[in-house]
Structures are given as structure tokens and as C-alpha cells.
Design an enzyme around this catalytic site. Structure first.
Site, mmCIF file in Angstrom:
data_model
loop_
_atom_site.group_PDB
_atom_site.id
_atom_site.type_symbol
_atom_site.label_atom_id
_atom_site.label_comp_id
_atom_site.label_asym_id
_atom_site.label_seq_id
_atom_site.Cartn_x
_atom_site.Cartn_y
_atom_site.Cartn_z
ATOM 1 N N GLU A 52 -18.406 6.745 -1.341
ATOM 2 C CA GLU A 52 -17.064 7.286 -1.052
ATOM 3 C C GLU A 52 -17.492 8.959 -2.348
ATOM 4 O OE1 GLU A 52 -12.545 6.077 -0.911
ATOM 5 O OE2 GLU A 52 -13.344 6.016 -2.762
ATOM 6 N N GLU A 109 -3.068 9.838 -0.885
ATOM 7 C CA GLU A 109 -2.292 7.944 -1.321
ATOM 8 C C GLU A 109 -1.765 8.402 -2.705
ATOM 9 O OE1 GLU A 109 -5.057 5.642 -0.372
ATOM 10 O OE2 GLU A 109 -4.300 5.135 1.991
ATOM 11 N N TRP A 135 0.717 -1.164 -0.147
ATOM 12 C CA TRP A 135 0.249 0.009 -0.012
ATOM 13 C C TRP A 135 1.269 0.859 -0.214
ATOM 14 C CZ3 TRP A 135 -4.572 -0.379 -1.004
ATOM 15 C CH2 TRP A 135 -6.056 0.432 -0.907
ATOM 16 N N ASP A 146 0.348 11.790 0.241
ATOM 17 C CA ASP A 146 -0.765 12.939 0.433
ATOM 18 C C ASP A 146 -2.196 12.245 1.157
ATOM 19 O OD1 ASP A 146 -1.928 11.759 -2.145
ATOM 20 O OD2 ASP A 146 -2.375 13.888 -3.067
#
Length: 365
Positions: free
Chosen positions: A316, A160, A104, A157
């Protein structure tokens, strides 16, 4: 059921037994993970609506997972720079508090600052003595040592992305978190001094390099506007709504990224085609409410409500007015439909609903 009640129910239903808030319980890329940043705003939302126990459980979970990495932080501080991003602490953890095993974009400092800010807000709101909560002191002190040592490093940030840059939204979160940690009165004298010095360094860097055309910039050296900059104004107060830089930042986001009540992350966004994010509408409405622009704040709250599914779940982002519609399919094929429910969206809805409720009480005592 009202969307406030449903949001509280969704967040309570999916909170793990250990206190972690999963980002999105059914979305393939987020499933089984809790982010410090997302969870901190979710906790702020439920804390405002009386779920002190749920918010406290999350804060204890954060304190535990961070405090357990105290030795790792001390080892990082003792190392000579540069340190590869992969060696730094993660931004998300499994629900039982482990580092994730899959790759990740993990080195993000803003979550640690946001957690400290949210913890202080919760403690003040519910008259909690943070030092009386088992494990909280160690977690706070570890987070402060980490941020004080590494606040000036480039990192990913909020979205990502762009690990090579220093992001102003990250600086705002770190600044707010370090100031909050000092107020909690859990730090040793040297740690408190380091926190104050780092916060002053953040403020000086933001003033010297974080402003362009009178408003905050996406990252140092960039002219771009980003929705995450709203948090630097409200709630972090790096430049509050009544400061010219804060007001200009909100105005720039509103002019360039807001459309019909929703807010884009940034103009070059291609993630799921670049839709408008529900949680960012919450941030813009929050700043408007703090500035006394209540009709505008209510408009964003109403837009957030309109994005709920028939079951009341908030996504989202929404896909009706995409910036890059040709890029939507690749993400659907990679990770499935847009994350729904996203608990951070519900958390931000709760925050804005409460902020507006507070404004009405202030207007009509």
C-alpha cells in the site's frame, strides 16, 4: 515473470468466486472486505489487459450488492435530512456481499461513482451491452438514485477521514459516475434527468467552491492539496489535463506531494508514519501520460516496480521517507505490517503500464 503478469496473477488468484476483489488478502483491517473504489480501479486494470471475464465478474458483483439495497436507497431518499452517516450505504462489503459487522468509516460516495465510471469503461472497451448482463440495470439505477439524492452531503474521503467535509475528489468521482451512467442507457427518463441535474450541480459547486489558487482543493473551504485530487483530472475529467485547472492541480500535487517517484497522500498524513503510496504514483503517472509527458510517466512506473517485494507483491505504501516516522510503530502494533499485497496498487500498475503502451502505439502506428 514480469510485474504485469504477476499483477494479473495476484488479482486473479485472490478474486472471490462471486467476483469481489479483496482489498488486501492478509492485512488484518482489510481482510475479507471489498471496496467499491479499490475494486473499480482493479477491474479497470485487468480489463485493459484482456481479463474481461474477471472484470465482468466484479461488475456483476457490484451490481448485485448495490441492487439488493434498492429498497434501502428508496427509504433513505424518502427520509427527511439530516441522515446520520451510519444509516447510509457502506463503502465496503464482505466478499459475499453483506454489510460488515465491525465498525468502519463507511459513508463514502466516491466508490459508487467510481464503479459506474469503471463499468462504462469496461463495456465500451469490450463491446458489452450492459442491459444484457443480468442484474446490472438494477445496480446502475440504484447507484444513480443514491448519488443523485445525496451527492451534496459531507462524507468520508478516500482515506476514510473528515466526514464533516465535502471532498473534491468525491465530487469528481460522483460527476464521472453519473455521466457514465447516462451513457450506459439503462436509466428511466426521470432517473436520467436527475443524474444530469446532479452532475451539473457537482460541476457548478466545484467551479464555485472547489478551486483555490487556480487548482483543486482537498475539500471545500480548505487550501490543502491531496493526492486523491489527481483522479479528478485523470481519469474522471472534472478538469482534464489540458484544462488550466487540471494542469495546475497535477502541478500542485507534483510539487508538494511527489518525491523521488512516489506520492504522499497529504502533508499531515500520519498513517503508518505517512509514507509514499504506490497507487498514487500510478495516478500521477497516468495524468502525465495523458498530457504527453511520457518520461515523467515512465519514471513513476519504474518507481512502482522498484517497490515490489522479492515475490513481486506491491504494498500500500513504503516506509523509507516518512512524513511522521514517530507515528509508524503505533500502526504496526495496531494492525501489523503495511498491507502487502494491496490489489489496488497492482491495479494501478496495470493501468499505467497499459496507458504507456497505448501512448507508444499512438506515437509509432
Amino acid at each position: 515473470m514480469s510485474l504485469v503478469a504477476h499483477s494479473l496473477d495476484v488479482i486473479r488468484r485472490y478474486q472471490s468466486p462471486g467476483g469481489a476483489y479483496p482489498a488486501a488478502p492478509y492485512f488484518s483491517a482489510y481482510q475479507g472486505y471489498s471496496w467499491l473504489r479499490d475494486g473499480a480501479f482493479i477491474a479497470e486494470g485487468v480489463s485493459r489487459h484482456g481479463d474481461a471475464a474477471g472484470a465482468a465478474a466484479f461488475h456483476r458483483w457490484c451490481a448485485r450488492v448495490i441492487g439488493e439495497r434498492a429498497g434501502r436507497v428508496d427509504a433513505l431518499v424518502a427520509r427527511r435530512r439530516p441522515i446520520p452517516p451510519g444509516d447510509m450505504l457502506p463503502t465496503r462489503f464482505t466478499l459475499d456481499g453483506r454489510d460488515g459487522e465491525d465498525g468502519w468509516w463507511d459513508f463514502q460516495l466516491d466508490g459508487y461513482g467510481t464503479w459506474l465510471w469503471a463499468l462504462a469503461e469496461h463495456c465500451a472497451r469490450h463491446s458489452v451491452t450492459p442491459g444484457a448482463v443480468p442484474g446490472v440495470e438494477e445496480g446502475v439505477r440504484t447507484a444513480v438514485r443514491y448519488l443523485s439524492a445525496f451527492w451534496d452531503l459531507p462524507c468520508y474521503d478516500w482515506w476514510e477521514e473528515h466526514v464533516e467535509h465535502r471532498h473534491v475528489a468525491t465530487l469528481g468521482a460522483v460527476h464521472a459516475g453519473l455521466r457514465a451512467a447516462v451513457r450506459l442507457d439503462l436509466l428511466r427518463p426521470a432517473e436520467a434527468e436527475a443524474a444530469r441535474a446532479a452532475a451539473a450541480g457537482v460541476q457548478a459547486l466545484a467551479a464555485a467552491e472547489g478551486i483555490v489558487d487556480g487548482r483543486l482543493r482537498k475539500w471545500l473551504g480548505s487550501d490543502a492539496v491531496d493526492g486523491s485530487l489527481l483522479a479528478c483530472v485523470t481519469p474522471f475529467g472534472l478538469y482534464p489535463v489540458d484544462h488550466p485547472v487540471g494542469a495546475a492541480t497535477v502541478a500542485a500535487v507534483e510539487e508538494r506531494l511527489a518525491r523521488s517517484g512516489g506520492v504522499y497522500r497529504y502533508l499531515d498524513d500520519t498513517f503508518y508514519g505517512g509514507g509514499r503510496w504506490v497507487l498514487l504514483a500510478g495516478f500521477l503517472g497516468w495524468s502525465h501520460a495523458r498530457a504527453g509527458r511520457l518520461p515523467e510517466a515512465r519514471r513513476h512506473l519504474s518507481w512502482m516496480e522498484a517497490q515490489a517485494t522479492p515475490d513481486g507483491d506491491l504494498p500500500e505504501q513504503v516506509s523509507d521517507l516518512l512524513l511522521a516516522p514517530e507515528r509508524e510503530r503505533e500502526w504496526v502494533e495496531r494492525w501489523g505490517p503495511v498491507a502487502t499485497p494491496l490489489l489496488w496498487s497492482h491495479g494501478m500498475y496495470l493501468i499505467l503500464a497499459d496507458e504507456l503502451r497505448s501512448c507508444v502505439r499512438t506515437e509509432n502506428p
